[in-house]
Enzyme design. Structure first.
Site, PDB file in Angstrom:
ATOM      1  N   THR A   1       0.643  -1.277   0.003  1.00 14.98           N
ATOM      2  CA  THR A   1      -0.027   0.158   0.022  1.00 14.98           C
ATOM      3  C   THR A   1       0.866   1.303   0.052  1.00 14.98           C
ATOM      4  O   THR A   1       0.271   2.312  -0.340  1.00 14.98           O
ATOM      5  CB  THR A   1      -0.905   0.035   1.263  1.00 14.98           C
ATOM      6  OG1 THR A   1      -1.603  -1.066   1.373  1.00 14.98           O
ATOM      7  CG2 THR A   1      -1.924   1.156   1.022  1.00 14.98           C
TER       8      THR A   1
ATOM      9  N   TYR B   1       6.209 -11.827   4.919  1.00 16.32           N
ATOM     10  CA  TYR B   1       4.930 -11.491   4.470  1.00 16.32           C
ATOM     11  C   TYR B   1       4.584 -12.331   3.225  1.00 16.32           C
ATOM     12  O   TYR B   1       5.200 -12.266   2.158  1.00 16.32           O
ATOM     13  CB  TYR B   1       5.408  -9.987   3.770  1.00 16.32           C
ATOM     14  CG  TYR B   1       3.983  -9.288   2.810  1.00 16.32           C
ATOM     15  CD1 TYR B   1       2.835  -9.478   3.233  1.00 16.32           C
ATOM     16  CD2 TYR B   1       4.252  -8.020   2.393  1.00 16.32           C
ATOM     17  CE1 TYR B   1       1.647  -8.924   2.784  1.00 16.32           C
ATOM     18  CE2 TYR B   1       3.095  -7.313   1.783  1.00 16.32           C
ATOM     19  CZ  TYR B   1       1.860  -8.059   1.772  1.00 16.32           C
ATOM     20  OH  TYR B   1       0.756  -7.278   1.178  1.00 16.32           O
TER      21      TYR B   1
ATOM     22  N   LYS C   1       3.205 -11.815   8.448  1.00 19.49           N
ATOM     23  CA  LYS C   1       1.874 -11.034   7.814  1.00 19.49           C
ATOM     24  C   LYS C   1       1.272 -12.012   6.835  1.00 19.49           C
ATOM     25  O   LYS C   1       1.814 -12.330   5.691  1.00 19.49           O
ATOM     26  CB  LYS C   1       2.224  -9.750   7.243  1.00 19.49           C
ATOM     27  CG  LYS C   1       1.092  -8.975   6.699  1.00 19.49           C
ATOM     28  CD  LYS C   1       1.367  -7.812   5.876  1.00 19.49           C
ATOM     29  CE  LYS C   1       0.215  -7.039   5.253  1.00 19.49           C
ATOM     30  NZ  LYS C   1       0.698  -6.143   4.341  1.00 19.49           N
TER      31      LYS C   1
ATOM     32  N   ILE D   1      -2.714  -6.135  10.249  1.00 19.47           N
ATOM     33  CA  ILE D   1      -1.766  -5.073   9.425  1.00 19.47           C
ATOM     34  C   ILE D   1      -2.843  -4.413   8.291  1.00 19.47           C
ATOM     35  O   ILE D   1      -2.965  -5.244   7.338  1.00 19.47           O
ATOM     36  CB  ILE D   1      -0.654  -5.398   8.814  1.00 19.47           C
ATOM     37  CG1 ILE D   1       0.406  -5.931   9.845  1.00 19.47           C
ATOM     38  CG2 ILE D   1       0.267  -4.457   7.849  1.00 19.47           C
ATOM     39  CD1 ILE D   1       1.635  -6.455   9.186  1.00 19.47           C
TER      40      ILE D   1
END
Length: 302
Positions: free
Chosen positions: A57, A145, A173, A213
């Site tokens: 993002t 991630y 994540k 998150i």
């Protein structure tokens, strides 16, 4: 392998209510550090205890290493020790990822976020070697991630178990969403687990995740904090209410627009200007903004 002694499931390292913060640009498309400071302060003042910079993002593919470092330094100066700062150090070039990790450490990051190397589709042995190199580059704790929809490959279960034995790899994540597989990994590895997909925030918490998150947290930081606090207090009715009436409404718009476009358009509607995304990510159209306004109003955040 039994439960390891990762510190407090990572809450004191990575926080619990985290936002994957956008990178603000000005009207000419240049990095806007003043807007970055304002946004970081706004999020922290409204309940966010960790900011993830230079992630998906944060438009990591279209921001330079120099821009990433500059934003990190500005946000660190703005929020001080009021929030953890997790710096994206992801790349499909291991040497570049190692360099990003070292620069983030020097700039004041508390921890690193390392995405699966994308596009190249390495073997799992290559994935292990990639993360080992990032973990060895600094003393900072690392959050893996896993997002195969973008990377093209998952971090497989056996690979996660192997990587969890590296001292500085502390968290995951999860944007893959395999709840069945992850339930065992959360218990066995001791990794702090973070929801990386807003529609699954509440389910992840029920399985033992440390926190979230979030992208929709840009538009509803207080609601996101409220969800996690209600769950931790055992008030499942309140957590479900927030999830259904606020966060899921916003997550629908995030899915329609994409995370960056949603977050930047939503913030603009709330009077927080952070510019448009950089191409190839497109800004929201007038029609999309109109629908977004309706759902922000419905969610009670506009």
């Amino acid at each position: 392998m039994g439960l390891s002694c990762k510190v407090d499931r990572g809450a004191d390292i990575f926080g619990t209510v985290c936002v994957a913060m956008v990178t603000p640009f000005d009207s000419d498309g240049a990095l806007d550090l003043a807007a970055g400071r304002r946004l970081a302060a706004h999020l922290v003042e409204n309940g966010i205890d960790a900011l993830v910079l230079a992630g998906t993002t944060g438009e990591s593919p279209t921001t330079s290493p120099e821009e990433k470092v500059a934003l990190l330094k500005a946000v660190r100066e703005e929020v001080g020790d009021r929030a953890k700062i997790v710096a994206g150090a992801g790349s499909n070039d291991t040497r570049h990822a190692v360099a990003l990790a070292k620069e983030a450490a020097d700039a004041g990051a508390d921890a690193l976020l390392a995405v699966t190397p994308y596009y190249s589709k390495p073997s799992q042995a290559g994935v292990v070697a990639h993360f080992e190199a990032i973990a060895a580059a600094t003393d900072l704790p690392v959050c893996l991630y896993d997002i195969p929809g973008r990377s093209g490959i998952p971090i497989e279960e056996a690979t996660i178990r192997e990587l969890a034995q590296i001292d500085t790899i502390k968290a995951m994540k999860d944007a893959r969403g395999n709840l069945f597989e992850a339930a065992g990994l959360i218990q066995d590895t001791g990794l702090a687990w973070y929801s990386g997909d807003d529609p699954l925030n509440l389910p992840w918490l029920t399985l033992g995740a440390t926190g979230v998150i979030s992208v929709v947290g840009h538009a509803a930081p207080q609601a996101l904090r409220g969800l996690v606090d209600a769950f931790e207090a055992g008030d499942l009715a309140r957590a479900r209410e927030i999830n259904a009436n606020v966060l899921n409404v916003l997550a629908r718009q995030q899915a329609a627009l994409g995370g960056v476009t949603f977050a930047k358009a939503a913030l603009r509607l709330q009077g927080i200007e952070v510019g448009d995304p950089r191409l190839p990510v497109a800004a929201a159209t007038e029609e999309q903004v109109s629908r977004l306004r309706e759902d922000l109003t419905k969610a009670g955040v506009l």
